[in-house]
Design an enzyme around this catalytic site. Structure first.
Site, short mmCIF file in Angstrom:
data_model
loop_
_atom_site.label_atom_id
_atom_site.label_comp_id
_atom_site.label_asym_id
_atom_site.label_seq_id
_atom_site.Cartn_x
_atom_site.Cartn_y
_atom_site.Cartn_z
N GLU A 165 82.40 94.85 2.95
CA GLU A 165 82.04 93.72 3.81
C GLU A 165 81.79 92.44 3.02
O GLU A 165 82.19 91.34 3.43
CB GLU A 165 80.77 94.09 4.60
CG GLU A 165 80.34 93.06 5.60
CD GLU A 165 81.37 92.83 6.69
OE1 GLU A 165 81.49 93.69 7.57
OE2 GLU A 165 82.05 91.79 6.66
N LYS A 176 90.99 86.89 -0.59
CA LYS A 176 90.30 87.24 0.66
C LYS A 176 91.29 87.37 1.80
O LYS A 176 91.18 88.26 2.65
CB LYS A 176 89.23 86.19 0.98
CG LYS A 176 88.08 86.21 -0.02
CD LYS A 176 87.20 84.99 0.14
CE LYS A 176 86.04 85.01 -0.84
NZ LYS A 176 85.37 83.72 -0.95
N GLU A 190 81.50 77.19 -9.98
CA GLU A 190 81.46 77.89 -11.26
C GLU A 190 81.78 76.92 -12.40
O GLU A 190 82.42 75.87 -12.18
CB GLU A 190 82.54 78.98 -11.30
CG GLU A 190 82.44 80.00 -10.19
CD GLU A 190 81.39 81.06 -10.44
OE1 GLU A 190 80.99 81.24 -11.60
OE2 GLU A 190 80.95 81.69 -9.46
#
Ligand code: NAP
Length: 436
Positions: free
Chosen positions: A133, A209, A194
């Protein structure tokens, strides 16, 4: 009353997400035990560096180890939570866990986008669960919604903002009019991006994703590296001004559609009608719009990253697996894994879309005519056009729907015109009519 039984967990990683898992399991222990009828107990935690000074949470030092194999094969571990990141060691660890019959939770989108087929095949063969998830949209329970909530439906297409860093940068550029590099540097200083932001702003993270979503929604296997992706680095502050003038905002999108034989899947910034819900998703938030046959449109929105939101998804997966463990012990058959067939991905040239085109041109009569003649020659019809005269003359065109291959050929030809002073740029437009 007898003590609730214990489900043993091995945590691989105690960084942002792993620390969130420890915190959540401690803070919500009573509620989780009450809901599950069992206690989730962390037996061991694998880290790279045992002596690390600044941990985000305090843990019993005797739980820490650097020995991944020993952690996985412990008899008292039922679920291995892979929260290290990366694709090499994570793949080895997850496959080893599956081999010895451990269930797996992972938050690692890159791992699943690259080695998902191998991992799910191994898990099916060994009869263990792999839940993920947290790998898509962090804390938003999108995997559960798609897999269970829409289990009886047929998903036709989806469109979402799945990378919070890119969304933060574009939202801030739109609000402030500042250039990309400036906003990105600020996002890094604030910890939203980042130190090496290339995976986020270059579209790779979103493509990983999207590969997971496509696999789940369209019952296929999708290698994330084959998904067409464009980052947000080329967006100029002027593009936001033009977009607004036409009734749009610019958003970093992941888009997929089931065409039957082939799958359309692409990641890129796009013009989104300003009156759509997706246009209001700003900052580091994530959202997914799904269109399915029976339900029609539905939207899912929330925190796509962060310590507690992501940990929440990991712990919820562990709870679900614990329920499956109890059900299997009681003789219930395991839930059948959906059969996945590989399907071809549609070449980007075959995708049909509307487009926003911006071209730098000489400030001369007849220039607009030359540009529109080339577009017409390639079968591209124009919905709206503006020409901004002055020192930096620009022509901006919104097209009707056209095959992307035609658009690319037309722009290639336009870029060779003597009147062009800076090469054409284009962005795709979603929605059928301006702001409609
Ligand atoms: P992180 O803060 O960098 O933490 C990584 C942890 O893994 C650290 O505890 C590190 O140990 C350990 N580790 C790394 N390499 C190791 C090795 N070779 N052997 C043993 N331990 C190793 O990462 P994170 O942000 O928690 O992310 C973890 C996963 O969750 C990634 O796959 C990421 O994509 C995913 N995810 C993160 C978020 C988020 O908001 N952060 C959201 C969604 C998904 P040390 O502590 O000793 O260095």
């Amino acid at each position: 009353m007898s003590e609730p039984r214990e489900i043993g967990i091995a945590l691989l990683g105690l960084g942002n997400v792993g620390s969130g898992v420890i915190k959540l399991l401690e803070e919500n222990a009573a509620a989780i035990t009450a809901r599950l009828g069992a206690r989730l107990v962390v037996r061991t935690i694998v880290v790279r560096e045992l002596e690390k000074k600044q941990r985000l949470v305090a843990v019993d030092p005797s739980l820490l180890t650097t020995d991944i194999t020993a952690a996985i094969i412990r008899d008292d571990v039922d679920i291995v939570c892979e929260l290290m990141g990366g694709t090499t060691l994570a793949r080895t660890a997850v496959l080893a866990a599956i081999r010895v019959g451990r269930h797996v939770v992972t938050a690692n989108k890159a791992l699943l986008a690259t080695h998902g087929s191998e991992i799910f095949a191994a898990a099916t063969e060994r009869g263990v669960d792999v839940y993920y998830e947290a790998a898509v949209c962090g804390g938003v329970p999108i995997i559960r919604a798609l897999r269970e909530g829409l289990a009886s439906d047929r998903i036709e297409h989806l469109m979402g903002i799945v990378n919070g860093t890119s969304n933060y940068v574009l939202s801030t550029m739109a609000e402030t009019g500042r250039p990309f590099a400036d906003v990105l540097a600020e996002a890094q200083a604030l910890g939203y991006a980042e130190a090496d932001p290339s995976l986020d702003v270059g579209g790779d993270d979103a493509a990983d994703k999207l590969a997971i979503l496509v696999g789940l929604c369209f019952a296929t296997t999708m290698d994330g590296s084959r998904i067409h992706r464009e980052g947000i680095t080329q967006i100029d502050p002027i593009d936001f001004e033009y977009a607004e003038r036409f009734g749009y905002v610019i958003k970093p999108l992941a888009v997929a559609r089931d065409h039957g034989t082939a799958i359309e899947a692409r990641v890129h910034p796009a013009l989104v009608p300003a009156n759509w819900l997706l246009a209001d998703v700003s900052g580091a938030k994530n959202a997914l719009y799904v269109h399915s046959y029976a339900l029609g449109p539905s939207m899912y929105y929330g925190a796509g990253a962060g310590m507690l939101p992501t940990a929440m998804a990991v712990v919820s997966d562990a709870i679900e697996i614990s329920r499956n463990i109890s059900a299997r012990a009681a003789g219930a058959p395991p839930m059948r894994t959906q059969v996945s067939e590989p399907r071809p991905i549609m070449p980007i040239e075959e995708v049909r879309s509307r487009y926003y085109i911006r071209i730098g041109v000489a400030d001369r009569p007849g220039v607009l005519g030359q540009v529109t003649t080339v577009l017409g020659y390639h079968g591209i019809s124009i919905a709206q056009v503006v020409q901004r005269p002055g020192q930096d003359t620009q022509i901006v065109v919104l097209t009707h729907e056209v095959r992307e291959g035609n658009l690319r050929e037309a722009l290639g030809a336009i870029d060779t015109l003597a009147v062009v002073t800076s090469k054409s740029r284009f962005l795709r437009i979603v929605g059928s009519t301006p702001a409609g």
